[in-house]
Design an enzyme around this catalytic site. Structure first.
Site, PDB file in Angstrom:
ATOM      1  N   HIS A  81       0.799  -1.211   0.000  1.00  0.00           N
ATOM      2  CA  HIS A  81       0.000   0.000   0.000  1.00  0.00           C
ATOM      3  C   HIS A  81       0.834   1.265   0.000  1.00  0.00           C
ATOM      4  O   HIS A  81       0.583   2.181  -0.767  1.00  0.00           O
ATOM      5  CB  HIS A  81      -1.039   0.057   1.104  1.00  0.00           C
ATOM      6  CG  HIS A  81      -2.053   1.106   0.752  1.00  0.00           C
ATOM      7  ND1 HIS A  81      -2.905   0.961  -0.306  1.00  0.00           N
ATOM      8  CD2 HIS A  81      -2.242   2.355   1.197  1.00  0.00           C
ATOM      9  CE1 HIS A  81      -3.609   2.053  -0.468  1.00  0.00           C
ATOM     10  NE2 HIS A  81      -3.223   2.919   0.428  1.00  0.00           N
ATOM     11  N   TYR A 140       1.823   5.524  -2.124  1.00  0.00           N
ATOM     12  CA  TYR A 140       2.103   6.881  -1.654  1.00  0.00           C
ATOM     13  C   TYR A 140       3.481   7.338  -2.087  1.00  0.00           C
ATOM     14  O   TYR A 140       3.724   8.537  -2.271  1.00  0.00           O
ATOM     15  CB  TYR A 140       1.896   6.963  -0.135  1.00  0.00           C
ATOM     16  CG  TYR A 140       0.428   6.846   0.160  1.00  0.00           C
ATOM     17  CD1 TYR A 140      -0.396   7.954   0.058  1.00  0.00           C
ATOM     18  CD2 TYR A 140      -0.149   5.617   0.440  1.00  0.00           C
ATOM     19  CE1 TYR A 140      -1.757   7.846   0.241  1.00  0.00           C
ATOM     20  CE2 TYR A 140      -1.505   5.494   0.621  1.00  0.00           C
ATOM     21  CZ  TYR A 140      -2.318   6.608   0.529  1.00  0.00           C
ATOM     22  OH  TYR A 140      -3.651   6.493   0.695  1.00  0.00           O
ATOM     23  N   HIS A 195      -9.458   0.791 -10.425  1.00  0.00           N
ATOM     24  CA  HIS A 195      -9.166   1.772  -9.371  1.00  0.00           C
ATOM     25  C   HIS A 195      -7.717   2.230  -9.413  1.00  0.00           C
ATOM     26  O   HIS A 195      -7.428   3.422  -9.436  1.00  0.00           O
ATOM     27  CB  HIS A 195      -9.496   1.169  -8.003  1.00  0.00           C
ATOM     28  CG  HIS A 195      -8.936   1.956  -6.861  1.00  0.00           C
ATOM     29  ND1 HIS A 195      -9.448   3.167  -6.476  1.00  0.00           N
ATOM     30  CD2 HIS A 195      -7.886   1.727  -6.029  1.00  0.00           C
ATOM     31  CE1 HIS A 195      -8.746   3.649  -5.452  1.00  0.00           C
ATOM     32  NE2 HIS A 195      -7.791   2.791  -5.179  1.00  0.00           N
ATOM     33  N   PHE A 196      -6.774   1.268  -9.429  1.00  0.00           N
ATOM     34  CA  PHE A 196      -5.395   1.753  -9.331  1.00  0.00           C
ATOM     35  C   PHE A 196      -4.875   2.306 -10.654  1.00  0.00           C
ATOM     36  O   PHE A 196      -3.951   3.118 -10.656  1.00  0.00           O
ATOM     37  CB  PHE A 196      -4.447   0.740  -8.669  1.00  0.00           C
ATOM     38  CG  PHE A 196      -4.163  -0.530  -9.417  1.00  0.00           C
ATOM     39  CD1 PHE A 196      -3.381  -0.528 -10.548  1.00  0.00           C
ATOM     40  CD2 PHE A 196      -4.638  -1.742  -8.938  1.00  0.00           C
ATOM     41  CE1 PHE A 196      -3.099  -1.696 -11.212  1.00  0.00           C
ATOM     42  CE2 PHE A 196      -4.362  -2.915  -9.599  1.00  0.00           C
ATOM     43  CZ  PHE A 196      -3.586  -2.900 -10.745  1.00  0.00           C
ATOM     44  N   HIS A 197      -5.514   1.917 -11.769  1.00  0.00           N
ATOM     45  CA  HIS A 197      -5.129   2.587 -13.010  1.00  0.00           C
ATOM     46  C   HIS A 197      -5.603   4.044 -13.004  1.00  0.00           C
ATOM     47  O   HIS A 197      -4.909   4.929 -13.492  1.00  0.00           O
ATOM     48  CB  HIS A 197      -5.673   1.849 -14.239  1.00  0.00           C
ATOM     49  CG  HIS A 197      -4.803   0.696 -14.651  1.00  0.00           C
ATOM     50  ND1 HIS A 197      -4.861  -0.531 -14.049  1.00  0.00           N
ATOM     51  CD2 HIS A 197      -3.810   0.595 -15.573  1.00  0.00           C
ATOM     52  CE1 HIS A 197      -3.957  -1.334 -14.591  1.00  0.00           C
ATOM     53  NE2 HIS A 197      -3.309  -0.688 -15.523  1.00  0.00           N
ATOM     54  N   ARG A 241     -10.013 -10.899 -11.880  1.00  0.00           N
ATOM     55  CA  ARG A 241      -8.799 -10.265 -12.411  1.00  0.00           C
ATOM     56  C   ARG A 241      -7.875 -11.264 -13.080  1.00  0.00           C
ATOM     57  O   ARG A 241      -7.933 -12.454 -12.838  1.00  0.00           O
ATOM     58  CB  ARG A 241      -8.017  -9.623 -11.266  1.00  0.00           C
ATOM     59  CG  ARG A 241      -8.558  -8.329 -10.828  1.00  0.00           C
ATOM     60  CD  ARG A 241      -7.796  -7.855  -9.622  1.00  0.00           C
ATOM     61  NE  ARG A 241      -6.471  -7.355  -9.989  1.00  0.00           N
ATOM     62  CZ  ARG A 241      -5.612  -6.846  -9.100  1.00  0.00           C
ATOM     63  NH1 ARG A 241      -5.923  -6.799  -7.835  1.00  0.00           N
ATOM     64  NH2 ARG A 241      -4.435  -6.408  -9.479  1.00  0.00           N
ATOM     65  N   ARG A 242      -6.980 -10.731 -13.885  1.00  0.00           N
ATOM     66  CA  ARG A 242      -5.774 -11.412 -14.358  1.00  0.00           C
ATOM     67  C   ARG A 242      -6.061 -12.677 -15.149  1.00  0.00           C
ATOM     68  O   ARG A 242      -5.447 -13.710 -14.920  1.00  0.00           O
ATOM     69  CB  ARG A 242      -4.883 -11.777 -13.169  1.00  0.00           C
ATOM     70  CG  ARG A 242      -4.623 -10.631 -12.232  1.00  0.00           C
ATOM     71  CD  ARG A 242      -3.650 -11.023 -11.180  1.00  0.00           C
ATOM     72  NE  ARG A 242      -3.383  -9.939 -10.271  1.00  0.00           N
ATOM     73  CZ  ARG A 242      -3.952  -9.825  -9.067  1.00  0.00           C
ATOM     74  NH1 ARG A 242      -4.777 -10.737  -8.631  1.00  0.00           N
ATOM     75  NH2 ARG A 242      -3.656  -8.824  -8.292  1.00  0.00           N
TER      76      ARG A 242
END
Lengths: 188, 541
Positions: free
Chosen positions: B215, B219, B366-368, B429-430
């Site tokens: 995580h 950041y 989300h993370f893209h 996913r994946r």
């Protein structure tokens, strides 16, 4: 620095606005945490409370995940326990059958690598980590048929790892269960 | 005046080269698993590509951007040449060598384990050694940032550390501590198995160590973006930074609370109990605080720019903003994507909502959106802003820059919104292939095609980005002057000692890590019979 009353007043106003926004931000976050805690206590979706282990090297010869014990079992209290194993690249049983409108506990583990366990259009969504047992409590309102893919990369055949789950009428399920110890779609 | 121009350019160009290759791989993956493509034939190719895409985008690209930008900040903010230039080149060489070492086994199909490793699957040891070398190279950068800061502080005891350098060093410390989790997993669990020294591995424990990194690494990716929000944008659009101390508080908070929250990636894992999951959920909520503070400070800084340009009234300052300035576009698009991505993040952090989307395509979307969208668009802005100072040549293809930023924004929205949606439908996913003829999967087909189109727009935008930079190298020679950072509306003559150094924040970071990770790790290490046989990937068949 020379004395500049305008500058100092401006800085104080800026600091006051900033403090107010900080308080609002903290309030938003506190509210979110309280909501999550409340929902956790009062709703069914909760993480499993304990860590339980299962040795993948002996799964098939001893313990609750031997082949004859996999599938759906009716408990004395009328609830149903489903036991399943994930392995490259299938689930055992490959098709799970459960009754509608009945408390269901799913207990599952992995025989080799990390797998995922997800039932579409439900909150059943967990990881199968070899060495550990995943437990999920759920309930399906009405009869339906859903897919149950592995959602974690488990090797080159991952894309073929799809199971199915059949939710059938409760009375029908109980009638079938009367003369079978463990239920799967295959045995139906 | 930037002295280490070649060093910084080398970092940026290697970063953008890796980014370019990984971007094309990403779009290929999008296409090959969509209804537009037939069955892939050999699915292993797909996982090979995902491993390369993830490794380049998650480890190589942002690390090199943070390093190059960090060196630039050090020289521009402290107004002196970088101390340890040779060490910096050594760090760069390690990252480059590590990248090559990792890419070779991946492209040969000997390490298709994805960038998140997933033991007990084990690939070629060279893949993991390559990743370790990349991290080792970045740790040289961390040490250099620290050395440069403290040498400067000794020479300037009465001056506050410039905000850009404070934030930069905060980012480097965050990374140093964040990387420890994956380093432990690699050095003590995965590499011994990959080298054949051990035959079993505790997969649950490995996932806990990886969550330590997984995580906070986000950041670390975010830090250059936030530094740009605070120290570049207000200057570039003709405004003032609303508040210098609040900026420092935000960066200090990131350092403390970004790290000990990784168990929210393990909400659905059986090896961590409910108590620690709740605790990490609470701390994950806390990390929204520095972002909320940042959104306020930056919006206020932008408003100052609008009013300085003659904007009046409640909304008049918005139309007065320099909308043709690429930096204004970049920060706007970044904020819009940060808003949607952040809202999605709040859903992921609450256990009950996470259960419906955990590990579905929602997460990838989300993370893209957050990383590829909100963060990377500011990497573009950083490069545009620094380029004349690095090349000594004008970067004036403003129209191209605007088209590039617009297309990146539109492409990212078209890519990720349908991606979130199929996640809600339960798409896992994946996977190299989905049988869209299955009635349970058929409703997802249209959304997946939309994402392929979004990805194609991103590839065009990425090519435009490289073209703008290349044109910058060929433009007319200019004297760009000193590289400046934003000035605060009320520039503090002194700042509290706590906001001028890292002693307090680093202590809090270490203490919170021990509290939030100590028990789960000790508990798992004390369990017996949880190590499982390793499963080789890419072994001869």
């Amino acid at each position: 620095m020379t004395y500049d009353p305008g500058h100092i007043t401006g800085a104080m106003v800026a600091a006051r606005i900033e403090r107010r926004w900080t308080a609002i931000s903290i309030g938003i976050i506190a509210l979110l945490i309280v909501m999550a805690a409340y929902a956790g206590i009062h709703q069914a979706v909760m993480p499993q409370p304990r860590v339980e282990t299962a040795d993948p090297r002996t799964l098939h010869i001893a313990g609750e995940f031997i082949e004859s014990n996999l599938g759906s079992a009716v408990e004395p209290d009328g609830s149903v326990t489903v036991r399943a194993v994930g392995q490259q690249y299938s689930f055992t049983p490959q098709c799970i059958v459960v009754p509608a409108d009945t408390p269901i506990t799913i207990r599952a583990t992995s025989a080799d690598v990390v797998h995922g366990f997800l039932i579409e259009h439900s909150n059943v969504n967990t990881m199968l980590v070899p060495g550990y047992i995943s437990t999920i409590a759920t309930r399906f309102a009405t009869p339906s048929e859903r897919v149950m893919p592995c959602h974690e990369f488990c090797g080159a055949g991952h894309e073929g790892m799809w199971g199915r789950i059949k939710v059938i009428d409760k009375a029908t399920f109980m009638k079938l269960a009367a003369d079978r110890r463990r239920m799967t779609c295959v045995a139906q | 005046m930037l002295h280490s121009r070649r060093l910084i350019l080398a970092h940026f160009w290697l970063a953008f080269a890796g980014f370019g290759v990984a971007l094309i791989l990403g779009e290929w993956q999008m296409f090959i698993r969509s209804p537009l493509s037939a069955w892939i034939g050999n699915p292993e190719w797909y996982y090979r590509s995902v491993t390369a895409h993830g490794t380049a985008m998650a480890y190589v690209f942002p690390t090199l951007v943070a390093m190059g930008f960090g060196y630039a900040i050090t020289e521009a903010a402290l107004k002196r040449p970088l101390i340890g230039g040779n060490w910096a080149w050594a760090g760069f060489a390690l990252v480059a060598a590590g990248t090559v070492t990792a890419v070779i086994p991946v492209s040969l199909g000997l390490a298709s384990v994805l960038y998140t490793f997933y033991p007990p699957m084990i690939g070629s040891p060279f893949y993991y050694i390559g990743v370790v070398l990349v991290v080792a190279g970045s740790w040289i950068w961390v040490a250099l940032m620290s050395v440069n800061l403290y040498t400067w502080k000794r020479a300037n005891p009465d001056t506050p550390v410039p905000l850009a350098m404070f934030a930069n060093v905060a980012g480097s410390y965050l990374w140093a501590w964040t990387a420890v989790g994956a380093a432990i997993e690699l050095l003590f669990q995965i590499l011994p198995a990959a080298l054949g020294l051990t035959t079993t591995i505790d997969a649950g424990l490995a996932r806990v160590f990886f969550s330590w990194t997984l995580h906070a690494i986000v950041y670390f990716w975010l830090m250059p973006t936030y530094i740009a929000y605070y120290t570049i944008i207000p200057r570039a659009i003709g405004g003032r930074l609303f508040s210098d101390p609040m900026a420092r508080i935000s960066f200090a908070l990131f350092l403390v609370v970004a790290m000990p929250i990784g168990v929210h990636h393990l909400f659905a894992d059986p090896q961590v109990g409910a108590g620690f999951k709740f605790m990490h959920s609470v701390f994950t909520a806390l990390v929204a605080l520095p972002t909320l503070l940042t959104v306020f400070t930056i919006c206020a800084s932008v408003e100052i720019a609008g009013r300085l340009r003659g904007g009046k009234g409640v909304f008049g300052w918005i139309t007065a903003l320099p909308w043709r300035n690429p930096m204004m576009l970049a920060v706007t698009f970044s904020f819009v994507m940060l808003g949607f991505g952040g809202a999605g993040g709040l859903i992921n952090m609450s256990y009950q909502l996470d259960a419906s989307i955990h590990n579905t395509q929602w997460i990838t979307g989300h993370f893209h959106l957050i990383f590829g969208g909100a963060i990377v668009i500011m990497y573009f802005a950083i490069a545009y802003d620094l380029w004349p100072h690095l090349t000594g040549k004008a970067l004036d293809s403003f129209r191209m820059m605007r088209i590039q930023l617009w297309s990146w924004f539109v492409g990212m929205i078209v890519l990720t919104f349908p991606w979130h949606y199929v996640g809600i439908l339960g798409m896992p996913r994946r996977m190299a292939f989905y049988d869209y003829t299955d009635p349970a999967i058929a409703p997802q087909a249209v959304s997946v095609i939309a994402s392929v189109i979004g990805g194609a727009i991103l590839v065009v935008s990425g090519a435009l980005f490289v073209a703008v930079l290349v044109r910058g190298h060929m433009a007319v020679r200019v004297e760009p002057g000193e590289y400046r950072f934003s000035v605060a509306a009320h520039q503090p003559a002194r700042v509290p000692a706590a906001l001028n150094g890292f002693g307090l924040w680093v202590s809090l970071m270490l203490a919170l890590t021990v509290i939030n990770y100590g028990f789960p790790i000790v508990h798992l290490m004390s369990l017996r019979n949880t190590s499982v046989p390793v499963v080789w990937i890419g072994a001869p068949r």
